[in-house]
Write an enzyme that holds these catalytic residues in place. Structure first.
Site, short mmCIF file in Angstrom:
data_model
loop_
_atom_site.label_atom_id
_atom_site.label_comp_id
_atom_site.label_asym_id
_atom_site.label_seq_id
_atom_site.Cartn_x
_atom_site.Cartn_y
_atom_site.Cartn_z
N ARG A 1 -72.47 33.82 -44.29
CA ARG A 1 -73.25 34.26 -44.74
C ARG A 1 -72.58 34.26 -46.20
NH1 ARG A 1 -70.30 40.78 -43.48
NH2 ARG A 1 -68.44 39.52 -43.90
N LYS B 1 -58.69 45.44 -50.15
CA LYS B 1 -58.46 46.54 -50.77
C LYS B 1 -58.98 47.73 -49.63
CE LYS B 1 -61.13 45.88 -54.19
NZ LYS B 1 -61.58 44.64 -53.98
N ARG C 1 -67.57 34.71 -57.48
CA ARG C 1 -67.76 36.56 -57.71
C ARG C 1 -66.07 36.52 -58.64
NH1 ARG C 1 -67.54 37.87 -51.70
NH2 ARG C 1 -66.93 39.90 -52.14
N ARG D 1 -64.20 50.24 -63.21
CA ARG D 1 -64.03 48.68 -62.43
C ARG D 1 -63.67 48.17 -63.94
NH1 ARG D 1 -66.03 46.45 -58.01
NH2 ARG D 1 -66.97 47.90 -57.01
N ARG E 1 -65.16 33.35 -42.56
CA ARG E 1 -65.35 34.61 -41.83
C ARG E 1 -66.41 33.77 -40.81
NH1 ARG E 1 -64.62 39.70 -45.27
NH2 ARG E 1 -66.42 39.57 -46.91
#
Length: 211
Positions: free
Chosen positions: A155, A13, A166, A88, A127
Site C-alpha cells: 500500500r 496503538k 507521516r 492530537r 507489510r
C-alpha cells in the site's frame, strides 16, 4: 482510569488500546469509531462531519471535540475510558481537560508508546496485502508462502518515503502534546519494542504504579 494513548504510526496503538481497555474493563474510544457511529447514525454532528468529509476537507476540531464530549458523556465511560487518536494536539488536550473538569473529573495518565523512526519504518514497510483475499502479511513477522507472488502489493501508506513523511507530521503535531502532559506530570513512556504481551505488561505495570 481515564487514559490517553499516544504514539507514532506503527507503534501498535490500536492493538494495545484494545487489550489495555479490555483488561481494565473500560471502553476503548477512538475518533474513527466516533466518526463512524455519528455518520452512520445520522446524528446532527455526523451530518455536519459528513459535509466536510464529502468535500474532501478535514473535519474541524470543534466538530471532533463535540463528538468526543458527547461520547464521554455516555454511561459506559462514567468510570473510565481509554482514548486512542484523541487528542492530537495541545488545543484538543485543553478542550479534553475542560470536558472532564465540567464533569468533575480529570485525566489520570497519558501513555506514550515509544518506538524509533527506524523501527516504525521496518514494521510498516514490511507489510504486503493479498489482492485476492485482502489478507495482510508482513515479510518479517508474518511472511506469505511466496513473498514474490504477483498477488501481493504494498500500500502507498506503507512505502518508506510515505512513512517518513507521516512520522514528520506526527512529530510536529504530537511533540507539543507530549510536552503538555509531561508538564502536568501525567506522561508515562512505554517501550513499544517487543512482543505484544510484553508491551501490554509494561503499560499495565505503569498504570498500576500510578494508581
Amino acid at each position: 482510569m481515564r487514559l490517553v494513548l499516544v504514539g507514532p504510526p506503527g507503534a501498535g496503538k490500536g492493538t494495545q488500546a484494545e487489550i489495555i481497555a479490555e483488561r481494565l474493563g473500560i471502553p476503548k474510544i477512538s475518533t474513527g469509531d466516533i466518526f463512524r457511529a455519528n455518520v452512520s447514525g445520522g446524528t446532527p454532528l455526523g451530518l455536519k462531519a459528513k459535509e466536510y468529509m464529502d468535500a474532501g476537507d478535514l473535519v474541524p476540531d470543534e466538530v471532533t471535540n463535540e463528538m468526543v464530549a458527547d461520547r464521554l458523556a455516555q454511561d459506559d465511560a462514567a468510570d473510565g475510558f481509554l482514548l486512542d487518536g484523541y487528542p492530537r494536539n495541545t488545543e484538543q488536550a485543553k478542550v479534553l481537560d475542560g470536558i472532564l473538569k465540567a464533569a468533575g473529573a480529570e485525566l489520570d495518565l497519558a501513555l506514550e508508546l515509544v518506538a524509533s523512526d527506524d523501527e516504525v519504518v521496518r514494521r510498516l514497510s514490511g507489510r504486503r496485502v493479498s489482492k485476492s483475499t485482502g489478507k495482510v502479511y508482513h515479510l518479517e513477522f508474518d511472511p506469505p508462502a511466496d513473498p514474490d507472488s504477483d498477488d501481493l502489493y504494498q500500500r502507498s501508506d506503507d512505502r518508506p518515503e510515505t512513512i517518513k513523511n507521516r512520522l514528520k507530521v506526527y512529530a510536529e503535531q504530537t511533540a507539543p502534546l507530549v510536552g503538555y502532559y509531561e508538564a502536568q506530570g501525567k506522561l508515562v513512556e512505554i517501550d513499544a519494542i517487543g512482543e505484544v504481551d510484553e508491551v501490554t505488561a509494561r503499560a499495565l505495570t505503569a498504570i498500576g504504579a500510578a494508581e
